[in-house]
Design an enzyme around this catalytic site. Sequence first.
Site, mmCIF file in Angstrom:
data_model
loop_
_atom_site.group_PDB
_atom_site.id
_atom_site.type_symbol
_atom_site.label_atom_id
_atom_site.label_comp_id
_atom_site.label_asym_id
_atom_site.label_seq_id
_atom_site.Cartn_x
_atom_site.Cartn_y
_atom_site.Cartn_z
ATOM 1 C CE LYS A 164 -28.461 14.076 -4.695
ATOM 2 N NZ LYS A 164 -27.341 14.983 -4.825
ATOM 3 C CB SER A 179 -22.851 10.519 -0.153
ATOM 4 O OG SER A 179 -22.192 9.339 0.170
ATOM 5 C CG LEU A 180 -28.611 10.826 -0.466
ATOM 6 C CD1 LEU A 180 -29.607 11.791 -1.100
ATOM 7 C CD2 LEU A 180 -29.315 9.967 0.569
ATOM 8 C CB CYS A 221 -26.871 22.248 -53.066
ATOM 9 S SG CYS A 221 -27.243 21.548 -54.678
#
Length: 675
Positions: free
Chosen positions: A119, A85-86, A435
């Site tokens: 990525k 993994s990173l 209002c």
Amino acid sequence: MKGDKSKANDRIKKLRELIADYRYYYHVLDESIMSEAAADSLKHELTQLEEQYPDLITPDSPTQRVAGAPIPGLHPIEHSVPMLSLNDVFNEVELAAWVKRIKKFLPPSARLEYFMDLKMDGFAAALVYEDGILVKAITRGNGRVGEDVTANVRTIESVPLRLRGAAGYEHFLKGRTEVRGEIVMYKADFAKLNEARALKNLPLFANPRNTAAGTIRQLNPKLVAERPLHFHSYDILRSDASEVATNDFAYKAMRKLGLRANAATQLAKDTKGILDFANQWEKARSKLPFNTDGLVIKVNDRSLFTRLGVVGKAPRGAVAYKYPAEQATTKVKDIFISIGRTGSATPVAILEPVLVAGSTVQMATLHNESEVKRKDIRAGDTVIIHKAGDIIPEVIEPLIKLRTGAEKEFKMPLDCPECGTRLTKLKADDAVWRCPNNNCPSRVWKRVQHYASKAALDIEGLGEKNIIALVEAGLIKDAPDIYELRKEHILGLDRFAEISATKLVNAIQSTRNPPLARFLYGLGIRHVGVQTAVDLANRFKRLDTLGNATFNDLRMVEGVGDIVAESILFWFEDDDNRRILAKFRSLGVWPQDVKTVGGKLLGKKIVITGSLESMSREEAAEKVRMLGGTFQSSVGKDTDYLVVGANVGASKLKKAKTLSVTQITEKDLVKLLQL
Ligand code: IVH
């Protein structure tokens, strides 16, 4: 009263349960009950509480373990080389620290280059080819052992079942070649899939990544073939590593062998080069077909990469550069009602400040009463916030499992919190309460703010804070009153000194005879935006003529439909508005009549795509309008010219082509805009 620690313990228990739920759904059932960013945000809170009270840490806390359960029925296969993994970096400082760290491990003579790719947010898999033939496809699994998903992966069209022969690359077709990459589902395919499921009343999928993962890990290859998936490769392995000397070459080889790899890759020499690439993609990434949350940056020279080794489960020679998360969790401190210029009463959540997509968010609109009820958002709730780029932050949902019972259910007030007037609805089925009091202080200052805003009268120095101060001091009751302000009045307020007061008075006085379109827009008539104001001005030429226009006269104007026409009529019939106009007139503040019979661009519709060098889009739009043209935001059937600037999006060009709209350059536009 409970002590702080006991309260923290309650919160810790709840957080753990919810995070455990998230992990179970995500890893075991391939379903998602919230985004990864939201779950990370909760884990962060848990970690902080555990740091504060270390004795409350238990071995089963989600902060204490990393694991996922394999799906039964898929055969485990050991990876030839672990799938790592990173580590993440989130900003320039962390990136620079990474670069510094790796340099420490290498001789000073090493020439470092960085290979960068997007990525992809998908599902990692390894494809094993023997003599060029696909023999196995394996999921990442825990990195060391994955699952055999060969039959499923064989149905993915972008996975070659046999590697292509290419001159100079023949040796990759001999012996073992392993290709690694990401299995992704494209955003558009995901949306279509969910639309189809909605029609069939099937539960919707949470996101493309989980859908890709769930699809690949289920046991029926036929079902996989029905779901559009793509394989984007990012690594190629040979037993003789010297055959692939750089990552740059790896990508070239993969493409030659018939594999798909991203085209957006690039080499950088230093952190500046990396940051340039990151910035270039930060905005553009939303236009990619797949989701991405950052970049992967690897040392390009693979022998150096190997030399840098592995720490824990991540290689030292690569990092993920992550864009700021677009979701986070935070607490709703309170819900208040904001009264807008036109009286709309909007519930707004006041949040504990939280960093989302790079900026701190402390307020989010909840739109209207039924939206708050539908989402069941309560004061005291922990909620998921979403914000992407410049868009307005939004509350996605409350995390009901984290409730303590002390949350306050939302109740729309009956009366305006600013002036006490009973709130009403324009129509019974309206979502918005209003209002009705034109003199409500909140409506007044927002009206003045709108009148002074850039696209309207553009009065410098008359921003929100100054206006509120002037309203509170009783110096102005509506927009016309600003023309009666004298330096002496303003100097009485804390906010002003001699120079700033003089400047403000001068700025105001210089707008006594504004262009009709700006004045019209500044009046703040509901549904009359900048372009409609221009169209109305060009049509009616004088404010009085517009004020006397009938419904049918109004409907003749381009872009004015029933609702806009009604709103304009309604505005000019209203007594308060008539009084305001009369006051402007008595003060000698009045818009100029439109004199031109129609400019050079009368009736022409123009779209600009990409960026311009000689002027901003706003300037170009204003000039186009001044010459009688219409500035459109997107190409349509009726567009006359598409101005093609720099860095143009492919989608607009394609649309212009199919509609055969004339394309012109920035130079052509400049010529058109010359008087
Ligand atoms: S290179 C050491 N390139 O990100 C692993 N990975 O967080 C280096 N990923 O498991 C892999 N896009 O599944 C690489 N362009 C890309 C990627 C990419 C997505 C995934 C990959 C890996 C995970 C690591």
